[in-house]
Enzyme design. Structure first.
Site, PDB file in Angstrom:
ATOM      1  N   LYS A 127       0.856  -1.204   0.000  1.00 29.16           N
ATOM      2  CA  LYS A 127       0.000   0.000   0.000  1.00 29.16           C
ATOM      3  C   LYS A 127       0.888   1.249   0.000  1.00 29.16           C
ATOM      4  CE  LYS A 127      -3.792   2.011   2.789  1.00 29.16           C
ATOM      5  NZ  LYS A 127      -4.563   1.899   4.040  1.00 29.16           N
ATOM      6  N   SER A 180      -9.616   1.836   3.276  1.00 24.87           N
ATOM      7  CA  SER A 180      -8.772   2.545   2.344  1.00 24.87           C
ATOM      8  C   SER A 180      -7.769   1.673   1.603  1.00 24.87           C
ATOM      9  CB  SER A 180      -8.013   3.641   3.083  1.00 24.87           C
ATOM     10  OG  SER A 180      -7.132   3.065   4.038  1.00 24.87           O
ATOM     11  N   SER A 227      -9.671  -0.384   7.575  1.00 29.22           N
ATOM     12  CA  SER A 227      -9.130  -0.326   6.211  1.00 29.22           C
ATOM     13  C   SER A 227      -8.424  -1.553   5.696  1.00 29.22           C
ATOM     14  CB  SER A 227      -8.190   0.867   6.081  1.00 29.22           C
ATOM     15  OG  SER A 227      -8.943   2.022   5.882  1.00 29.22           O
TER      16      SER A 227
HETATM   17  N1  GLN Z   1     -12.954   4.268   6.726  1.00 29.70           N
HETATM   18  C1  GLN Z   1     -12.372   4.723   7.946  1.00 29.70           C
HETATM   19  C2  GLN Z   1     -11.977   6.169   7.794  1.00 29.70           C
HETATM   20  O1  GLN Z   1     -12.282   6.714   6.795  1.00 29.70           O
HETATM   21  C3  GLN Z   1     -11.193   3.884   8.308  1.00 29.70           C
HETATM   22  C4  GLN Z   1     -10.013   4.167   7.464  1.00 29.70           C
HETATM   23  C5  GLN Z   1      -8.817   3.373   7.837  1.00 29.70           C
HETATM   24  O2  GLN Z   1      -8.907   2.388   8.549  1.00 29.70           O
HETATM   25  N2  GLN Z   1      -7.673   3.855   7.396  1.00 29.70           N
HETATM   26  O3  GLN Z   1     -11.377   6.762   8.626  1.00 29.70           O
END
Ligand code: GLN
Length: 488
Positions: free
Chosen positions: A79, A154, A178
């Site tokens: 990532k 994400s 995420s």
């Molecule tokens: N979807 C959650 C957010 O927008 C979690 C994102 C993540 O775990 N990086 O913060």
């Protein structure tokens, strides 16, 4: 000859060890697969083809010389939130375009040391803020099971790359879901380790008290092998814990006899897609038939997780993102004077990142700090206590990973709250700092994957991995692969 990109990491590793295949062959197969399907999926931001082939050759030579390392010659992808020496690291943001780190994140370094072949960097929501990968400043990643749908986020690139057969394993990060949520939406195994299990050094920070690097792959055994390499104390990250790292693969016994599984009533709520609930309940019934004991439990503060997370994560993000000032990292838009330069430079953040910075700054500001940030911290402690209490009674907690299967691209983009709800089931474990695994447990009527979330107490990754692996032995959901349009 079998298509090498349809195998799992563990099977491939055995083939490399048996000299049935070479790393160069395998790496070429992945690169060809990327060339063939990534124009549809768009999981990769950068493909490091030359580096991958060089590393594959070196891996083959090392093996010929009698060396064996845990991931020797296996092609993985990372990532774009992880710093990679000599490889541009954008974190999905325009503001970091052109930023080429001079060092590797500790977990990336550990994967290199274990013999990984680096395929490239994967798309993500900008600064890991989002649940669909639509917040990437660069491209939209598509779900390999249905190209009109999101892969989750994400770490959407990390999940889609596995499910489309482009890499054997990937790294993601999980701050509020995420890793697990895209794992669920793409139908693969995906682990959020406990906070402090894997070093955050070299990770572009989002919510520093929540961020957890972790692996995604086809099977739980694959994930266990990657975690083995990543896990452990790092002197460069004061929050990484000096606790023992067990032999994860050795603990995959294939059985769940005597394991106590908690089913929290607060997680089976209105608004959940009925097929998700059915599949998760069926998965729990399977585990029960295999000898686990299922116990209904309560996690009374679950409802507060979403508001608490959306105060703490943006508060930490607003502080972390202050460093993008056009002086120290990445892009600077020069406007002569300081203030216009600062404004133009920071104006490159996308709308979701701006929203979080404003929310976070507000929650931390004098006069509101106690009411918002302070209160959220206090409630976070209550949520953590719920889990401490629950884990006195049970070994694993089973829930759905996400309330729905993959949604359509564009469906939630105008409605941030709807997007935030994609993580209702993953946020509590993040706040509690415990570990959580997604395992595929079915498909809805439209053929989209459904995920079972198995939560474990802090540093009990071996227990959730054991449960997930045993479930895989009894089912075949994890063996299904999407058929991409060009292959029909
Ligand atoms: N979807 C959650 C957010 O927008 C979690 C994102 C993540 O775990 N990086 O913060």
């Amino acid at each position: 000859m079998t298509d090498l990109t349809t195998l799992t990491l563990s099977v491939t590793l055995q083939k490399l060890r048996d000299r049935e295949i070479s790393s160069v062959e395998l790496t070429r197969a992945c690169l060809e697969r990327i060339q063939q399907v990534d124009p549809l999926i768009r999981a990769f931001l950068i493909v490091t083809e030359d580096l991958a082939l060089q590393q594959a050759e070196a891996a083959d030579k090392a093996r010929a010389a009698g060396e064996d390392r845990p991931l020797l010659g296996l092609p993985l992808a990372i990532k774009d939130v992880f710093s990679t020496k000599g490889i541009e690291t954008t974190c999905g943001s325009k503001i970091l375009r052109g930023y080429v780190p001079v060092f590797d994140a500790t977990v990336v370094q550990r994967l290199y040391d274990a013999g990984m072949v680096m395929l490239g960097k994967l798309n993500m929501d900008e600064f890991a803020m989002g649940s669909s990968t639509e917040n990437s400043a660069f491209q939209i990643t598509r779900n390999p099971w249905c190209l009109e749908r999101v892969p989750g986020g994400s770490s959407g690139g990390s999940a889609a790359a596995i499910s489309a057969g482009m890499a054997l394993g990937t790294l993601g990060t999980d701050t509020g879901g995420s890793i697990r949520q895209p794992g669920a939406l793409c139908g693969i195994a995906a682990l959020k380790p406990s906070y402090g299990r894997c070093s955050r050094y070299g990770l572009v920070a989002f919510g520093s008290s929540l961020d957890c690097p972790g692996p995604l792959a086809h099977t739980v055994e694959d994930v266990a092998r990657i975690l083995q390499v990543m896990a452990g104390h790092d002197p460069l990250d004061a929050t990484s814990m000096p606790v023992d790292v067990p032999d994860y693969v050795a603990r995959l016994t294939g059985d769940v006899k005597g394991l106590r599984i908690g089913l929290p009533k607060e997680f089976f709520i209105d608004g959940m897609q009925p097929e998700v609930e059915q599949a998760v309940r069926a998965a729990v019934a399977t585990l029960e038939q295999m000898g686990a004991e299922v116990i209904e439990i309560s996690l009374p503060h679950t409802d507060y997780s979403l508001p608490v997370y959306y105060l703490i994560a943006p508060a930490e993000a607003s502080a972390n993102l202050a460093r993008y000032d056009g002086v120290r990292y990445g892009q600077r838009i020069e406007k002569g004077e300081m203030w216009p330069t600062y404004k133009a430079t920071r104006g490159q953040f996308g709308p979701e990142v701006k929203r979080r910075i404003m929310l976070g700054t507000y929650a931390l500001s004098a006069g509101y700090y106690d009411a918002y940030y302070g209160k959220a911290q206090a409630v976070r402690t209550l949520i953590k206590r719920d889990y401490n209490e629950a884990f006195k009674q049970v070994d694993v907690i089973a829930t759905p990973t996400a309330p729905t299967t993959a949604f359509k691209i564009g469906q939630n983009t105008d409605d941030p709250l709807q997007m935030y709800l994609a993580d209702v089931f993953t946020l509590p474990a993040s706040l509690a700092g415990i570990c959580g695994l997604n395992v595929p447990c079915g498909f809805d009527k439209q053929g989209l994957p459904i995920g079972l979330q198995l939560l474990g107490a802090a540093f009990k990754e071996d227990v959730v991995l054991r449960a997930g692996h045993a479930y895989e032995q009894a089912t075949d959901w994890h063996t299904r692969r999407p058929v991409l349009n060009d292959e029909v």
